[in-house]
Design an enzyme around this catalytic site. Structure first.
Site, PDB file in Angstrom:
ATOM      1  N   ASP A 170       0.832  -1.201   0.000  1.00  0.00           N
ATOM      2  CA  ASP A 170       0.000   0.000   0.000  1.00  0.00           C
ATOM      3  C   ASP A 170       0.871   1.256   0.000  1.00  0.00           C
ATOM      4  O   ASP A 170       0.552   2.240   0.646  1.00  0.00           O
ATOM      5  CB  ASP A 170      -0.926  -0.012   1.225  1.00  0.00           C
ATOM      6  CG  ASP A 170      -2.054   0.999   1.109  1.00  0.00           C
ATOM      7  OD1 ASP A 170      -2.368   1.406  -0.023  1.00  0.00           O
ATOM      8  OD2 ASP A 170      -2.616   1.382   2.152  1.00  0.00           O
ATOM      9  N   CYS A 184     -19.629 -13.702  -5.309  1.00  0.00           N
ATOM     10  CA  CYS A 184     -20.574 -12.738  -4.737  1.00  0.00           C
ATOM     11  C   CYS A 184     -21.999 -13.019  -5.219  1.00  0.00           C
ATOM     12  O   CYS A 184     -22.966 -12.694  -4.530  1.00  0.00           O
ATOM     13  CB  CYS A 184     -20.179 -11.311  -5.103  1.00  0.00           C
ATOM     14  SG  CYS A 184     -18.754 -10.673  -4.191  1.00  0.00           S
ATOM     15  N   CYS A 244     -23.607   0.319   3.162  1.00  0.00           N
ATOM     16  CA  CYS A 244     -22.700   1.473   3.220  1.00  0.00           C
ATOM     17  C   CYS A 244     -23.451   2.695   3.745  1.00  0.00           C
ATOM     18  O   CYS A 244     -24.435   3.141   3.149  1.00  0.00           O
ATOM     19  CB  CYS A 244     -22.130   1.759   1.834  1.00  0.00           C
ATOM     20  SG  CYS A 244     -20.989   3.169   1.818  1.00  0.00           S
ATOM     21  N   CYS A 292     -20.838  -8.555   5.111  1.00  0.00           N
ATOM     22  CA  CYS A 292     -20.509  -9.535   4.072  1.00  0.00           C
ATOM     23  C   CYS A 292     -20.621 -10.958   4.606  1.00  0.00           C
ATOM     24  O   CYS A 292     -19.960 -11.319   5.590  1.00  0.00           O
ATOM     25  CB  CYS A 292     -19.101  -9.293   3.539  1.00  0.00           C
ATOM     26  SG  CYS A 292     -18.592 -10.509   2.293  1.00  0.00           S
TER      27      CYS A 292
END
Length: 373
Positions: free
Chosen positions: A154, A208, A218, A268
């Protein structure tokens, strides 16, 4: 940094299959949960990257656009690269309860609680993964001699999610994070660019299906479509990367989240398989899984610096930390209850003499929260 290639092609002097087996053993011993090898051809990802940047979804992260398509071209970023070794490291703290997701939702429902994203409660993952990836590279050099490599975590324009998916660490979920059938998404990613033609590992299929739980969960609607995140609305961006005032219309949606946001991961279904790490560095520090907003607001800058030493939280600085706390306190005040009076008292102007104008503005908004939300 360029990769300097061997004068003699390594493929003629090494048993690459045997070397790959050794790499897997070393990676496991270093605490990595999984390792893979990706090709450097990311041409299929370039149109999506260009569209995302063109739509401004990178918000104020100008560095995302500065490197252009280098993000999708590993051999341009580090000349000489032939393969990318990818790694995944689980980060749920070792003492994590099996009911950790239920516990997390309970804290989000407690207005006086301060919620820090799970990944940020322990040591800075950049330091942990980078040092262990370098040790992996050192072990490889001891085995084969000097070779060209560069470590990433990252820390540069690298398409980590795409490389991880190509190498079989998981698939790109609709929330844009890598998902694994064995471990969900509660993992860090890292890469080792090498000039070795290692055998590629197979990509995993996506699972998914028709689920859209992350989109619906969200708080700010930042997942604007499957596999597409608009950072301008993302709580993680707003509380960490964003340096200025948090947009007024989004402040109530932050709730009591003061550093990052885990909602799309908590909801999730695959994260029921998330497993605690074996790495002590990610154990919770300073009770950041239990602390209240008022306790953290009472930290002065010296305490903040001491308690965030070696933590990813340190990078946002004391001003953004106070800004985020002020918003969360305003949201708690608006809900009333046992914490409201104490929080409102702590936000009074006579307690803000050492704060910046940015913090004072957010504190003033917080004091007025009951009449504005």
């Amino acid at each position: 940094m360029s990769i300097v290639k061997h004068a003699i092609p390594v493929a003629t002097t090494l048993d690459l299959a045997e070397l790959w087996s050794q790499l897997q053993d070393w990676a496991t011993a270093l605490g990595f949960s999984q390792i893979g090898v990706a090709d450097i051809d990311l041409a299929h990802a370039e149109p999506g990257l260009q569209a995302w940047l063109a739509d401004g979804c990178h918000a104020g992260m100008a560095y995302m656009a500065q490197h252009g398509l280098k993000r999708a071209r590993p051999a341009e970023l580090v000349p000489g690269t032939l393969r990318v070794i990818t790694v995944r490291m689980d980060y749920l703290p070792r003492q994590t309860s099996p009911a950790w997701r239920e516990d997390a939702w309970s804290r989000l429902a407690d207005p006086g609680a301060a919620v820090v994203s799970v990944y940020a409660r322990g040591r800075d993952y950049h330091k942990v993964l980078r040092s262990r990836l370098q040790r992996l590279a050192d072990q490889l050099a001891e085995r084969i001699g000097p070779f060209g490599h560069r470590v990433f975590c990252d820390s540069a324009p690298v398409m980590e999610t795409e490389l991880a998916a190509m190498s079989g660490l998981g698939w790109r979920g609709k929330h844009t994070l890598v998902l694994s059938r064995q471990a969900g998404s509660m993992s860090f990613l890292g890469e080792l660019f090498v000039d070795l033609p290692l055998p590629l590992t197979s990509a995993s299929s996506a699972h998914c299906g028709g689920c859209r739980a992350c989109l619906d969960a969200c708080p700010t609607g930042a997942i604007v479509a499957p596999y597409r995140l608009d950072a301008r609305r993302c709580i993680s961006y707003l509380t960490i990367e964003h340096a200025g005032a948090i947009p007024l219309e989004l402040r109530p949606m932050l709730g009591n989240r003061i550093y990052g946001c885990d909602d799309c991961q908590l909801i999730c279904p695959w994260n029921k398989f998330a497993t605690p790490t074996k790495v002590p560095d990610f154990d919770v520090r300073h009770s950041l899984d239990q602390v209240s907003l008022l306790q953290l607001w009472r930290w002065d800058e010296a305490t903040f610096l001491r308690c965030t030493e070696g933590s990813p939280i340190r990078r946002i600085g004391f001003e953004r930390w106070r800004r985020n706390l002020a918003v969360a306190m305003g949201n708690a005040i608006a809900q009333g209850g046992a914490w409201a009076d104490d929080l409102c008292a702590a936000l009074q102007p006579d307690h803000l003499w050492a704060d910046t104008d940015l913090v004072r503005e957010h504190a003033a908004w917080a004091r007025a929260a009951p009449s504005t939300l």
